[in-house]
Write an enzyme that holds these catalytic residues in place. Structure first.
Site, PDB file in Angstrom:
ATOM      1  N   THR A  62      55.412  10.600 -23.028  1.00 26.53           N
ATOM      2  CA  THR A  62      54.035  10.941 -22.715  1.00 26.53           C
ATOM      3  C   THR A  62      53.713  10.530 -21.284  1.00 26.53           C
ATOM      4  OG1 THR A  62      51.769  10.867 -23.538  1.00 26.53           O
ATOM      5  CG2 THR A  62      53.059   8.857 -23.833  1.00 26.53           C
ATOM      6  N   LYS A  66      56.452  12.885 -18.277  1.00 26.43           N
ATOM      7  CA  LYS A  66      56.912  14.175 -18.820  1.00 26.43           C
ATOM      8  C   LYS A  66      57.670  15.041 -17.802  1.00 26.43           C
ATOM      9  CE  LYS A  66      53.385  14.641 -22.359  1.00 26.43           C
ATOM     10  NZ  LYS A  66      52.400  15.487 -23.022  1.00 26.43           N
ATOM     11  N   ASP A 102      54.316  20.567 -26.845  1.00 27.45           N
ATOM     12  CA  ASP A 102      52.854  20.479 -26.654  1.00 27.45           C
ATOM     13  C   ASP A 102      52.172  21.839 -26.808  1.00 27.45           C
ATOM     14  OD1 ASP A 102      52.525  17.727 -26.227  1.00 27.45           O
ATOM     15  OD2 ASP A 102      53.066  17.901 -24.111  1.00 27.45           O
ATOM     16  N   GLY A 128      40.236  23.986 -17.159  1.00 29.10           N
ATOM     17  CA  GLY A 128      41.185  22.910 -16.855  1.00 29.10           C
ATOM     18  C   GLY A 128      42.508  23.487 -16.394  1.00 29.10           C
ATOM     19  N   THR A 155      39.052  21.822  -9.630  1.00 27.25           N
ATOM     20  CA  THR A 155      39.846  22.068  -8.420  1.00 27.25           C
ATOM     21  C   THR A 155      40.428  23.473  -8.529  1.00 27.25           C
ATOM     22  OG1 THR A 155      40.405  19.724  -8.423  1.00 27.25           O
ATOM     23  CG2 THR A 155      41.711  21.125  -6.977  1.00 27.25           C
ATOM     24  N   GLY A 244      41.281  18.634 -31.051  1.00 25.10           N
ATOM     25  CA  GLY A 244      42.647  18.442 -30.559  1.00 25.10           C
ATOM     26  C   GLY A 244      43.587  17.761 -31.544  1.00 25.10           C
TER      27      GLY A 244
END
Ligand SMILES: NC(=O)c1ccc[n+]([C@@H]2O[C@H](COP(=O)([O-])OP(=O)(O)OC[C@H]3O[C@@H](n4cnc5c(N)ncnc54)[C@H](OP(=O)(O)O)[C@@H]3O)[C@@H](O)[C@H]2O)c1
Length: 279
Positions: A62, A66, A102, A128, A155, A244
């Protein structure tokens, strides 16, 4: 025979993975052990060598390792190569094989919890462009027939990069946060892949929810809290919500499958982890 499995990361103390895997080991009468090790970035190489030396059969990786683990492995599969990140390693006879569960964990959570969304060539918006959003975006683009995959992020440059990586796989655009908010009702599935709303900042939302005439699916990759403000507001407006936790469980279930050859029962895990998180 008892075998050792592990997760490495930094920080690691709040990881739910040891509880999750031990629950499966107990359920299936396996005498294995799964341990969380805090590994600082400078120690990653030694830690991986140590895993090999002591014969750890498999481990999860994690944050923040990764990406940096990749050159330390003997082989990395296509999915992990596409994502440029590994979260699961299998030790086969002293050789380390890297995988990433994931994005596929999120996809499986959609298949199990809101299967209808995948049958309609959905229009998807991801808010995101960090590691989790990237895994989810690229996996959906690769494995699901999407009408559209749009990406927005604080961003913009990171959103642009992710969208560019998806161009060969699906129709994709980059939107400013304002554009995304204005067109929110157009999407079938809207995913919060940011950390906005993560405990302890539970009063924050990645974006205001523009009212819509039709039912949409709002997903949040966050599982602490189980129902973020974003999901509470979406639910109050009559939308379908997905937190999640199923993604976390299915990424773990897929790691288990890499180690033991079959998927464990993910459904029993949900209530176990919900209870565990309340403790
Ligand atoms: N369910 C699961 O199994 C699972 C797995 C992994 C992660 N997650 C969750 O997913 C979330 C993201 O994790 P990650 O690994 O992708 O983190 P990351 O790589 O650090 O990315 C963080 C993302 O959140 C955005 N962000 C952070 N603070 C913000 C703010 N104040 N305002 C607007 N945007 C902000 C970042 O935008 P910028 O690019 O502008 O910085 C970036 O898009 C976390 O909440 C994590 O708990 C869940």
């Amino acid at each position: 025979m008892s075998e050792l499995y592990a997760v490495i990361g930094d920080p690691i103390e709040h990881s739910l993975s040891p509880a999750m895997h031990h629950f499966w080991y107990e359920t299936y009468n396996m005498d294995h052990h799964y341990h969380a090790f805090r590994v600082k970035p400078d120690n990653l190489k030694d830690a991986v060598r140590g895993m090999k030396a002591i014969g750890v059969k498999g481990f999860n990786i994690t944050i923040p390792h990764k990406i940096n683990i990749i050159p330390l492995l003997d082989s990395v599969d296509d999915e992990a190569q596409m994502l440029g990140a590994v979260n699961t390693v299998v030790n086969r006879g002293g050789k380390l094989y890297g995988y990433n569960t994931d994005g596929l964990g999120f996809l499986l959570s959609l298949k199990e919890e809101v299967p209808e969304i995948l049958e309609q060539n959905p229009k998807v918006l991801i808010i995101g462009a960090g590691g989790a959003a990237r895994a989810v975006g690229l996996t959906l683009a690769k494995h699901v027939k999407l009408q559209q995959l749009d990406i927005t992020n604080r961003t913009m440059e990171k959103a642009r990069q992710l969208s560019e990586e998806c161009t060969d796989l699906t129709n994709t655009r980059v939107l400013s946060l304002q554009e995304a908010k204005d067109t929110l009702p157009d999407y079938d599935l809207i995913i919060n892949g940011t950390s906005v709303g993560l405990a302890p900042h539970i009063d924050q939302m990645p974006m205001d929810i523009t009212p819509s005439e039709r039912k949409q699916v709002f997903a949040d990759l966050i599982y602490r809290p189980l129902k973020t403000k974003w999901l509470r507001e979406a639910e109050a407006q009559g939308h379908i919500i997905l937190n999640g936790l199923p993604m976390l469980i299915y990424q773990g279930a897929l790691a288990y499958k890499h180690w033991f050859g079959k998927l464990p029962d993910a459904k029993i895990m949900q209530s176990f982890l919900e209870r565990k998180m309340e403790d």
